[in-house]
Design an enzyme around this catalytic site. Structure first.
Site, PDB file in Angstrom:
ATOM      1  N   SER A   1      38.973   5.063  51.469  1.00 28.01           N
ATOM      2  CA  SER A   1      39.579   4.061  50.588  1.00 28.01           C
ATOM      3  C   SER A   1      38.983   4.245  49.203  1.00 28.01           C
ATOM      4  O   SER A   1      37.908   4.844  49.064  1.00 28.01           O
ATOM      5  CB  SER A   1      39.211   2.664  51.121  1.00 28.01           C
ATOM      6  OG  SER A   1      39.495   1.662  50.175  1.00 28.01           O
TER       7      SER A   1
ATOM      8  N   TYR B   1      33.377  -3.620  54.763  1.00 28.24           N
ATOM      9  CA  TYR B   1      34.435  -2.629  54.526  1.00 28.24           C
ATOM     10  C   TYR B   1      33.950  -1.548  53.563  1.00 28.24           C
ATOM     11  O   TYR B   1      34.096  -0.349  53.821  1.00 28.24           O
ATOM     12  CB  TYR B   1      35.671  -3.342  53.958  1.00 28.24           C
ATOM     13  CG  TYR B   1      36.898  -2.472  53.839  1.00 28.24           C
ATOM     14  CD1 TYR B   1      37.742  -2.256  54.926  1.00 28.24           C
ATOM     15  CD2 TYR B   1      37.233  -1.864  52.624  1.00 28.24           C
ATOM     16  CE1 TYR B   1      38.883  -1.463  54.811  1.00 28.24           C
ATOM     17  CE2 TYR B   1      38.365  -1.064  52.503  1.00 28.24           C
ATOM     18  CZ  TYR B   1      39.186  -0.875  53.602  1.00 28.24           C
ATOM     19  OH  TYR B   1      40.302  -0.078  53.482  1.00 28.24           O
TER      20      TYR B   1
HETATM   21  P1  NAD Z   1      47.601  -1.276  59.236  1.00 27.34           P
HETATM   22  O1  NAD Z   1      47.030  -2.573  59.693  1.00 27.34           O
HETATM   23  O2  NAD Z   1      49.044  -1.192  58.879  1.00 27.34           O
HETATM   24  O3  NAD Z   1      47.276  -0.134  60.317  1.00 27.34           O
HETATM   25  C1  NAD Z   1      46.057  -0.075  60.975  1.00 27.34           C
HETATM   26  C2  NAD Z   1      46.235   0.717  62.242  1.00 27.34           C
HETATM   27  O4  NAD Z   1      44.969   0.762  62.924  1.00 27.34           O
HETATM   28  C3  NAD Z   1      47.234   0.078  63.205  1.00 27.34           C
HETATM   29  O5  NAD Z   1      47.936   1.094  63.879  1.00 27.34           O
HETATM   30  C4  NAD Z   1      46.317  -0.678  64.183  1.00 27.34           C
HETATM   31  O6  NAD Z   1      46.903  -0.896  65.454  1.00 27.34           O
HETATM   32  C5  NAD Z   1      45.171   0.313  64.259  1.00 27.34           C
HETATM   33  N1  NAD Z   1      43.943  -0.266  64.784  1.00 27.34           N
HETATM   34  C6  NAD Z   1      43.275  -1.374  64.371  1.00 27.34           C
HETATM   35  N2  NAD Z   1      42.188  -1.563  65.142  1.00 27.34           N
HETATM   36  C7  NAD Z   1      42.170  -0.554  66.054  1.00 27.34           C
HETATM   37  C8  NAD Z   1      41.315  -0.198  67.119  1.00 27.34           C
HETATM   38  N3  NAD Z   1      40.240  -0.933  67.433  1.00 27.34           N
HETATM   39  N4  NAD Z   1      41.601   0.899  67.844  1.00 27.34           N
HETATM   40  C9  NAD Z   1      42.707   1.648  67.566  1.00 27.34           C
HETATM   41  N5  NAD Z   1      43.551   1.361  66.561  1.00 27.34           N
HETATM   42  C10 NAD Z   1      43.286   0.271  65.828  1.00 27.34           C
HETATM   43  O7  NAD Z   1      46.684  -0.840  58.012  1.00 27.34           O
HETATM   44  P2  NAD Z   1      46.831   0.310  56.921  1.00 27.34           P
HETATM   45  O8  NAD Z   1      46.898  -0.385  55.634  1.00 27.34           O
HETATM   46  O9  NAD Z   1      47.863   1.308  57.282  1.00 27.34           O
HETATM   47  O10 NAD Z   1      45.364   0.982  57.023  1.00 27.34           O
HETATM   48  C11 NAD Z   1      45.125   2.249  57.597  1.00 27.34           C
HETATM   49  C12 NAD Z   1      43.823   2.799  57.039  1.00 27.34           C
HETATM   50  O11 NAD Z   1      43.924   2.947  55.626  1.00 27.34           O
HETATM   51  C13 NAD Z   1      42.619   1.891  57.278  1.00 27.34           C
HETATM   52  O12 NAD Z   1      41.485   2.666  57.570  1.00 27.34           O
HETATM   53  C14 NAD Z   1      42.460   1.188  55.946  1.00 27.34           C
HETATM   54  O13 NAD Z   1      41.132   0.767  55.729  1.00 27.34           O
HETATM   55  C15 NAD Z   1      42.855   2.289  55.003  1.00 27.34           C
HETATM   56  N6  NAD Z   1      43.279   1.843  53.674  1.00 27.34           N
HETATM   57  C16 NAD Z   1      44.341   0.975  53.520  1.00 27.34           C
HETATM   58  C17 NAD Z   1      44.716   0.576  52.245  1.00 27.34           C
HETATM   59  C18 NAD Z   1      45.888  -0.343  51.990  1.00 27.34           C
HETATM   60  O14 NAD Z   1      46.066  -0.798  50.853  1.00 27.34           O
HETATM   61  N7  NAD Z   1      46.742  -0.627  52.943  1.00 27.34           N
HETATM   62  C19 NAD Z   1      43.995   1.038  51.141  1.00 27.34           C
HETATM   63  C20 NAD Z   1      42.918   1.908  51.339  1.00 27.34           C
HETATM   64  C21 NAD Z   1      42.583   2.301  52.608  1.00 27.34           C
END
Ligand code: NAD
Length: 260
Positions: free
Chosen positions: A142, A155
């Protein structure tokens, strides 16, 4: 571009992980999906992606907070595909609170899912990659792997940890054809963020556009969300031969956020 390759993408039942899985499948790569959600919806996603792209799409519901489940998922993918060429550590969760009020259970879960699972999955997948002398590891960290924001102590810590792990693994395998990099997105339009827009609009008495511009994207200079297909395209590139000398780096995809 990735024809004949096989990948695991953790946390790929929604958001960024699903975007990367779709990009991989469209590039000809077999994929193993992982993550939580409604079983029927996951099966629809899996079968539609398989039908649309013609690659093998599997699903494993391993909980990334459990090291033995992480290792079991890698084993299952190796036996189903015959190998794991690409590992994308993407599963992640968030919780926002001042550190002195931060619930310990939430801290433990964030560290386990966002950071430790990366270590366990890499440990399990690397022997096979070394044996075949080819591999690509991508940790979805991130912008918070590079800079901090208040109230996100667990985080920010987990994502800085993922960036440190990325550098270390890259150095350990530098003389092989395996690379390890991190992608560091700013705010990405995912179901998670869409939900936050409505909540914040209600809480602040603001319009959705005001929340996007002045609250969520306050630190993101280009003032628009990153889309999941941009991250998919970058992940495909990092897995290509053209990226074989790119390793140990953490690439911001954040509209200029970390240029501050
Ligand atoms: P999201 O909530 O849409 O997806 C998260 C995914 O992780 C889902 O498929 C969920 O089922 C899975 N998950 C959660 N806990 C789990 C577990 N214990 N075991 C297996 N799977 C699990 O979120 P996203 O925004 O797509 O985030 C994905 C990644 O990107 C994360 O690591 C997040 O920190 C990172 N990220 C997101 C953003 C953003 O703005 N959305 C920005 C920077 C980084």
């Amino acid at each position: 571009m990735l024809k004949g390759k096989a990948a695991i993408i953790t946390g790929s039942t929604s958001g960024i992980g699903l975007g990367i899985a779709e990009a991989f499948a469209e590039a000809g790569c077999d994929v193993m999906l992982n993550g939580f959600g409604d079983a029927a919806e996951i099966e629809t996603t899996r079968s539609e992606l398989e039908a649309k792209t013609g690659v093998k799409v599997l699903y494993n519901g391993a909980d990334m907070s459990k090291p033995e489940s992480v290792a079991g998922m890698v084993k299952e993918a190796e036996s189903a595909f015959g190998k794991v060429d690409i590992l994308v550590n993407n599963a992640g969760i968030q919780f926002v609170s001042p550190i002195d009020e931060f619930p310990e259970g939430k801290y433990d879960a964030i560290i386990a899912i966002n950071m430790s699972s990366n270590w366990h999955a890499i440990k399990a997948a690397l022997p096979g990659m070394k044996k075949r002398n080819w591999g690509r590891i991508i940790n979805v960290a991130s912008a918070h792997g590079l800079v901090a924001s208040p109230f996100k102590s667990a985080y920010v810590m987990s994502k800085h940890g993922a960036v440190g792990l990325t550098k270390t693994v890259a150095m350990e395998v530098a003389e092989t054809n395996i690379t390890c990099n991190a992608i560091c997105p700013g705010y990405v339009r995912t179901p998670l963020v869409e939900g936050q827009i409505d909540d914040q609009a209600k809480a602040h008495g603001m319009s959705r556009d005001e929340v996007i511009r002045d609250v969520l994207l306050a630190s993101q200079p280009n003032k628009r969300f990153v889309e999941t297909d941009e991250l998919g395209a970058l992940a495909v590139f990092l897995c290509s031969d053209g990226a074989k000398s790119i390793t140990g780096v953490s690439i911001p995809v954040d509209g200029g956020w970390t240029a501050h």
